[in-house]
Design an enzyme around this catalytic site. Sequence first.
Site: not given
Length: 781
Positions: A43, A98
């Site tokens: 970051y 999925k």
Amino acid sequence: MLDSKKNSKRQDALDYHAKGRPGKIEVIPTKETKSQRDLSLAYSPGVAEPCLEIAANPEDVYKYTAKGNLVAVISNGTAVLGLGDIGPEAGKPVMEGKGVLFKVFADIDVFDIEINEKDPEKFVQIVKALEPTFGGINLEDIKAPECFYIEKKLKEQLSIPIMHDDQHGTAIISAAALLNAAELQKKKMDKLRLVVNGAGAAALSCLHLYIELGVKRENILLFDSKGVIHKGRTGIDEGKLFFATEESHWTLESALKNADVFIGLSVGNVITPAMVKSMAKNPIVFAMANPDPEISYEDAMGARPDVIMATGRSDYPNQVNNVLGFPYIFRGALDVRAKKINEAMKLAAVRALAELAKTPVPDIVNMAYNQKNISFGNEYIIPKPVDPRLLSTVAPAVAKAAIESGVAQINITDWSAYKAELDKRLGQDNQLLRIIGSKARKEPKRIVFAEADNQKILKAASIVYEEGIAYPILLGDPNKIQQIADLNNIDITDIPVIDPRSAEMDEQREKFGEIFFKKRQRKGYNQYESYKIMKDRNHFGCMMVETGQADAVLSGLTRNYAEAIRPALQIIGTEEGVQKIAGMYLMITKKGPLFLADTTVNFNPTAEELADIAMLVAKEVRNFNLVPRIAMLSFSNFGSSDAPEARLVAEATAILKAKQPNLIVDGEMQASLAFNKEILKDNYPFSDLVDQDVNVLIFPNLTAGNVAYNLLKDVGGDDAIGPVLLGMKKPVHVLQLGSSVRNIVNMSLIAVIDAQTKQHKNIEEEVQRSKWWQKLKKKKR
């Protein structure tokens, strides 16, 4: 009874999704994040550098972020499974599922996105705005006809691969099956007469793809719930109208007369055996409604022995399963950074699947379906979902089609290297547990659960019975067992319960006692003790296996390991040539399956015993159709220490190589060296394990093995299956104290496989003995 089973399965499904961390997916960092430096790179301030690079060159988003391997599974919940319009929140478990399939079968990362919007144009605009985040988009469970508009518009407006799997997945898999079925039935695609029942998104997509493969539009009769699609009908949408016939008189029954192919994507039991009988010679029937096909497999095959039949079910040959397609299609599309999934790519997937079915099937697939040689024919027209070659076959075909059709942004030149990279993504052995499960279900065996007065055992027994893994036999007090089952809502209605202590078992105990006395009369047991000990469930269960009343026994959940093993050794004994049994754990790791031994039995084995343990493990690994690659572990590397413990492992390795020169094995070595190919190759280039993927770890003593497996299981988070008892004449396996339901189910799978293997071996030996006897008789004559 049926309601009880239904409620039990419902609760199992709810518990699966709710327990622990809710849901089925999580985000895991791919870079180190442990130190302050790591975080400053992940970051602020370090993250600004890739941001500036991407701002200067937007294509660098693929270089510095996860976009290239990230697919969105997007739905508005308007057509979820067979549940209909249940809303985006209710559809989320399906979308997560999925995502799991994408990851498990093709190593593709997924964010599932459920959108609360039914207006097609607004839906398109929302998804369009997400393009910067994703490398591809899988549209899911969106009702027709909106799904056609949404996919069409997104393909026009976005430059990443998009596919509505509900349409194209079934089309691609069934098209591959149709190509092969037509070839086997000696029919040409352009001559096929098709009758199609069901006119939803999947059916229409199937027909368009079949036309691409040569089927003539005028040879198709399409039916929906209101009858034949004809031009005189009003209110027919554009998609159906394309296939409308001029004549309105057709019924399903009349249409099937002399038809070559029936395609069903509708509801169960709408065609009869008589209708199948009326079809042309060598017909093709794809009854793909789930869970009940348009005609049952048995009825269709009974009506016409010359029929080739496919369904959507896994318990019959030729399952049309979308998982054969979407993971690998997206993998190929992502790897060449395709701008879209076009017809050429879909057709490439069709042909790759069709051709794969014609090639020799790997042993691991034969093992999964308990067959010696699955081969191309009426009962095998499309590959099995557990075939490890699917990723490295379909993805390259799709990628190559993307390049040749001009939609790829990356060119692959070394296809061999690309295929090798695909195999490494998951490992050729990554599907081992699914394969074990498939193999067990093909030939279930009778398993005795010796400690049935336990909630975990009862739950596991009900699961293995319901899933067709085994036929459980429960030992214990029937009243107590039923109370536990009722208290925990576990259905054991169809599972036999035997109480070895009951009066009705007196005669059986006496028979078992006589057998036991003969085995142990000079080993510390008198006749009275032999009869009495048969009241013990462990002894009774082992005797059931010994006398052929059961195929395997599981015990040890509530007693110490040595106490659980003792009856098995006394009653069943070891395999011929085995001096000492051993305990092995199968660890399912990110690197693939690892087999660890000895983890439970031998405290401080000698060099000879350590070599024997390694040979037992190697034999077991081969039973899973895997090649054993063995690291003999120590704190020393190839003589770096002259300590007795290190010399013992080196000696064991030498014995092992002398006894089995073709075995891939080396040592002594440290565990870290076994998995660091570069260090091993640079420092010990002579090692037999150079460039090998180690899958067997043999530990110098019980302490090392036991500690290692527990660390892998509890700290590393790997699935542990075991302990698997090696060297027994018949299948006996001893559970670890306090094993989970999951582990008991997994051990049941192992027990069934063990029983299958040992019984097949006995049959083969009997056949060989019979052949030898026949030859001997001929010589005497």
